[in-house]
Design a protein around this motif. Structure first.
Motif, PDB file in Angstrom:
ATOM      1  N   MET A 117       0.804  -1.219   0.000  1.00 48.81           N
ATOM      2  CA  MET A 117       0.000   0.000   0.000  1.00 48.81           C
ATOM      3  C   MET A 117       0.838   1.270   0.000  1.00 48.81           C
ATOM      4  O   MET A 117       0.453   2.279  -0.582  1.00 48.81           O
ATOM      5  CB  MET A 117      -0.962   0.004   1.193  1.00 48.81           C
ATOM      6  N   LYS A 118       2.005   1.223   0.644  1.00 46.10           N
ATOM      7  CA  LYS A 118       2.850   2.419   0.673  1.00 46.10           C
ATOM      8  C   LYS A 118       3.368   2.801  -0.713  1.00 46.10           C
ATOM      9  O   LYS A 118       3.790   3.946  -0.934  1.00 46.10           O
ATOM     10  CB  LYS A 118       4.033   2.212   1.634  1.00 46.10           C
ATOM     11  N   GLU A 119       3.319   1.857  -1.657  1.00 46.38           N
ATOM     12  CA  GLU A 119       3.769   2.160  -3.017  1.00 46.38           C
ATOM     13  C   GLU A 119       2.749   3.002  -3.777  1.00 46.38           C
ATOM     14  O   GLU A 119       3.105   3.668  -4.753  1.00 46.38           O
ATOM     15  CB  GLU A 119       4.019   0.852  -3.785  1.00 46.38           C
ATOM     16  N   TYR A 120       1.492   2.985  -3.326  1.00 47.35           N
ATOM     17  CA  TYR A 120       0.450   3.762  -3.997  1.00 47.35           C
ATOM     18  C   TYR A 120       0.420   5.168  -3.393  1.00 47.35           C
ATOM     19  O   TYR A 120      -0.450   5.519  -2.596  1.00 47.35           O
ATOM     20  CB  TYR A 120      -0.900   3.067  -3.855  1.00 47.35           C
ATOM     21  N   THR A 121       1.408   5.957  -3.787  1.00 48.45           N
ATOM     22  CA  THR A 121       1.607   7.265  -3.175  1.00 48.45           C
ATOM     23  C   THR A 121       0.459   8.225  -3.453  1.00 48.45           C
ATOM     24  O   THR A 121       0.314   9.233  -2.756  1.00 48.45           O
ATOM     25  CB  THR A 121       2.923   7.885  -3.680  1.00 48.45           C
ATOM     26  N   PHE A 122      -0.384   7.903  -4.444  1.00 46.49           N
ATOM     27  CA  PHE A 122      -1.490   8.817  -4.768  1.00 46.49           C
ATOM     28  C   PHE A 122      -2.528   8.898  -3.652  1.00 46.49           C
ATOM     29  O   PHE A 122      -3.371   9.785  -3.668  1.00 46.49           O
ATOM     30  CB  PHE A 122      -2.162   8.420  -6.095  1.00 46.49           C
ATOM     31  N   PHE A 123      -2.460   8.008  -2.665  1.00 47.88           N
ATOM     32  CA  PHE A 123      -3.368   8.120  -1.520  1.00 47.88           C
ATOM     33  C   PHE A 123      -3.022   9.331  -0.652  1.00 47.88           C
ATOM     34  O   PHE A 123      -3.817   9.722   0.192  1.00 47.88           O
ATOM     35  CB  PHE A 123      -3.345   6.849  -0.672  1.00 47.88           C
ATOM     36  N   LEU A 131      -7.085  12.274 -10.290  1.00 52.94           N
ATOM     37  CA  LEU A 131      -6.835  11.581 -11.548  1.00 52.94           C
ATOM     38  C   LEU A 131      -8.006  11.819 -12.492  1.00 52.94           C
ATOM     39  O   LEU A 131      -9.148  11.525 -12.170  1.00 52.94           O
ATOM     40  CB  LEU A 131      -6.679  10.080 -11.273  1.00 52.94           C
ATOM     41  N   HIS A 132      -7.712  12.381 -13.667  1.00 52.60           N
ATOM     42  CA  HIS A 132      -8.741  12.656 -14.670  1.00 52.60           C
ATOM     43  C   HIS A 132      -8.754  11.505 -15.672  1.00 52.60           C
ATOM     44  O   HIS A 132      -7.736  11.205 -16.290  1.00 52.60           O
ATOM     45  CB  HIS A 132      -8.473  13.992 -15.352  1.00 52.60           C
ATOM     46  N   LEU A 133      -9.901  10.883 -15.815  1.00 51.62           N
ATOM     47  CA  LEU A 133     -10.005   9.635 -16.562  1.00 51.62           C
ATOM     48  C   LEU A 133     -10.632   9.816 -17.939  1.00 51.62           C
ATOM     49  O   LEU A 133     -11.576  10.587 -18.102  1.00 51.62           O
ATOM     50  CB  LEU A 133     -10.849   8.634 -15.768  1.00 51.62           C
ATOM     51  N   GLU A 139     -14.294   2.955 -17.781  1.00 52.13           N
ATOM     52  CA  GLU A 139     -14.885   1.630 -17.971  1.00 52.13           C
ATOM     53  C   GLU A 139     -14.022   0.552 -17.325  1.00 52.13           C
ATOM     54  O   GLU A 139     -14.541  -0.379 -16.704  1.00 52.13           O
ATOM     55  CB  GLU A 139     -15.053   1.341 -19.466  1.00 52.13           C
ATOM     56  N   THR A 140     -12.716   0.686 -17.450  1.00 51.59           N
ATOM     57  CA  THR A 140     -11.804  -0.314 -16.878  1.00 51.59           C
ATOM     58  C   THR A 140     -11.915  -0.338 -15.354  1.00 51.59           C
ATOM     59  O   THR A 140     -12.001  -1.416 -14.747  1.00 51.59           O
ATOM     60  CB  THR A 140     -10.354  -0.012 -17.293  1.00 51.59           C
ATOM     61  N   LEU A 141     -11.920   0.841 -14.749  1.00 49.06           N
ATOM     62  CA  LEU A 141     -12.039   0.901 -13.290  1.00 49.06           C
ATOM     63  C   LEU A 141     -13.405   0.409 -12.829  1.00 49.06           C
ATOM     64  O   LEU A 141     -13.515  -0.293 -11.814  1.00 49.06           O
ATOM     65  CB  LEU A 141     -11.788   2.324 -12.781  1.00 49.06           C
ATOM     66  N   TYR A 142     -14.444   0.770 -13.582  1.00 49.84           N
ATOM     67  CA  TYR A 142     -15.786   0.343 -13.183  1.00 49.84           C
ATOM     68  C   TYR A 142     -15.943  -1.168 -13.303  1.00 49.84           C
ATOM     69  O   TYR A 142     -16.676  -1.796 -12.532  1.00 49.84           O
ATOM     70  CB  TYR A 142     -16.847   1.046 -14.025  1.00 49.84           C
ATOM     71  N   ASP A 143     -15.217  -1.769 -14.241  1.00 52.27           N
ATOM     72  CA  ASP A 143     -15.229  -3.223 -14.371  1.00 52.27           C
ATOM     73  C   ASP A 143     -14.671  -3.864 -13.095  1.00 52.27           C
ATOM     74  O   ASP A 143     -15.199  -4.876 -12.615  1.00 52.27           O
ATOM     75  CB  ASP A 143     -14.397  -3.640 -15.583  1.00 52.27           C
ATOM     76  N   CYS A 144     -13.620  -3.270 -12.533  1.00 47.15           N
ATOM     77  CA  CYS A 144     -13.067  -3.757 -11.261  1.00 47.15           C
ATOM     78  C   CYS A 144     -14.091  -3.606 -10.142  1.00 47.15           C
ATOM     79  O   CYS A 144     -14.259  -4.503  -9.310  1.00 47.15           O
ATOM     80  CB  CYS A 144     -11.793  -3.000 -10.906  1.00 47.15           C
ATOM     81  N   ASN A 173      -3.611  -0.771  -9.281  1.00 49.88           N
ATOM     82  CA  ASN A 173      -2.552  -0.836 -10.295  1.00 49.88           C
ATOM     83  C   ASN A 173      -2.942  -0.058 -11.548  1.00 49.88           C
ATOM     84  O   ASN A 173      -2.100   0.606 -12.171  1.00 49.88           O
ATOM     85  CB  ASN A 173      -2.250  -2.294 -10.647  1.00 49.88           C
ATOM     86  N   TYR A 174      -4.221  -0.133 -11.921  1.00 48.38           N
ATOM     87  CA  TYR A 174      -4.686   0.676 -13.050  1.00 48.38           C
ATOM     88  C   TYR A 174      -4.575   2.165 -12.716  1.00 48.38           C
ATOM     89  O   TYR A 174      -4.175   2.974 -13.568  1.00 48.38           O
ATOM     90  CB  TYR A 174      -6.134   0.324 -13.407  1.00 48.38           C
ATOM     91  N   CYS A 175      -4.922   2.534 -11.494  1.00 48.22           N
ATOM     92  CA  CYS A 175      -4.801   3.939 -11.089  1.00 48.22           C
ATOM     93  C   CYS A 175      -3.358   4.407 -11.208  1.00 48.22           C
ATOM     94  O   CYS A 175      -3.087   5.527 -11.664  1.00 48.22           O
ATOM     95  CB  CYS A 175      -5.291   4.125  -9.649  1.00 48.22           C
ATOM     96  N   GLN A 176      -2.431   3.541 -10.798  1.00 46.88           N
ATOM     97  CA  GLN A 176      -1.008   3.887 -10.886  1.00 46.88           C
ATOM     98  C   GLN A 176      -0.601   4.096 -12.350  1.00 46.88           C
ATOM     99  O   GLN A 176       0.122   5.030 -12.679  1.00 46.88           O
ATOM    100  CB  GLN A 176      -0.180   2.782 -10.240  1.00 46.88           C
TER     101      GLN A 176
END
Length: 301
Positions: A117-123, A131-133, A139-144, A173-176
């Motif tokens: 979790m510490k690797e996901y610095t965007f938190f 993050l602007h999608l 669609e990819t995130l909503y699928d998750c 990971n997709y967010c990253q």
């Protein structure tokens, strides 16, 4: 200023928005199904991770000092214990769109994601660094999210944690990846920030700030360019190959080289002048960055 409302558990946030609890450690909330809009100026701190996607621009949030008007298709990730202020214009219920994924750190205990979790610095980014999608990314995130929601509909069994956590990890990971894309597409504005960082550090080392306040911190540098420390560090890493701490050390070492070659001051004097409490720490850092001790570098001239 209104007091902070601390939401400790997933059940608490479900009660807060009148949503049914399906799992004690994770929930997904469809904002379009919320019965009420949060009170203007309400301040909330949660003991769990929040990943929120908003597909409209009426809502305004503040996280720390920054404010951010959600543009269409924006996602923000917030770590536990962070305070978020809701600055709402009165919204029509039919205008509320988006989703929120909320999961407690206890869900991650004993999993590989827990140690990552510490690797996901965007938190730890500000909401202004959301993050602007693109439509495809949404669609990819909503699928998750749908996969997690499907699992939440099942009875909890031996596989529940593994399947839910693996899909949360996939989403993160997709967010990253998408943040990496965002850094690239904003290269022009990023270069301006890199230039500002250079100006701030150059002025700092050319003034008496070093003697007065010691080595500048990453937080100090981030405040000067109006970014969060983690966002600035990730931006610099993408643009220059050095994170914020390495960038500060680069300017420090360049200043040290100038003093070593331009004066007869002792290594200890230079160390103290550069803000080090102990000269051996300066010598260790200098050798780490240059391959030579300060005295060896001086003897090279």
């Amino acid at each position: 200023m209104k007091p902070v409302i601390n939401i400790k558990t997933i059940s608490d946030i479900n009660k807060f928005v009148q949503h049914k609890t399906k799992h004690p450690l994770v929930t997904i909330i469809d904002f379009s199904k919320m019965d009420e809009v949060m009170e203007d100026g309400i301040r909330i701190s949660c003991d769990f991770y929040s990943v929120m996607f908003k597909n409209y621009c009426a809502n305004n949030m503040r996280y720390g000092r920054q404010s951010y008007d959600f543009q269409e298709g924006s996602l923000v990730c917030i770590a536990p214990k962070q305070v978020v202020t809701m600055d709402n214009e009165i919204e029509k219920k039919e205008d509320m769109m988006g989703w929120g994924l909320f999961f407690h750190p206890d869900l991650l205990l004993g999993t590989s994601l827990g140690s990552k979790m510490k690797e996901y610095t965007f938190f730890s980014y500000e909401t202004s660094e959301a993050l602007h999608l693109s439509d495809k990314e949404k669609e990819t995130l909503y699928d998750c999210i749908e996969k997690i929601e499907t699992e939440l509909q099942e009875n909890i069994d031996h596989y529940s944690q593994t399947l839910i956590v693996s899909n949360i990890e996939l989403l993160l990971n997709y967010c990253q990846r998408y943040y990496g894309r965002q850094f690239i597409t904003r290269k022009g504005s990023n270069r301006t920030i890199v230039e500002k960082v250079a100006d701030v550090l150059t002025n700092y080392f050319n003034s008496n700030e070093l003697n007065k306040n010691g080595l500048p911190s990453v937080t100090y540098l981030a405040e000067k360019v109006n970014l969060s420390p983690n966002y600035l560090s990730d931006l610099l890493k993408k643009e220059t190959g050095m994170n914020a701490k390495d960038t500060i050390h680069y300017y420090l070492i360049e200043e040290a080289k100038r003093i070593l070659l331009g004066t007869n001051k002792s290594i200890s004097e230079i160390a103290y002048e550069l803000g080090f409490e102990y000269p051996q720490y300066f010598s260790k850092l200098f050798k780490q960055k240059t391959g030579n001790t300060p005295q060896e570098f001086r003897n090279l001239k």
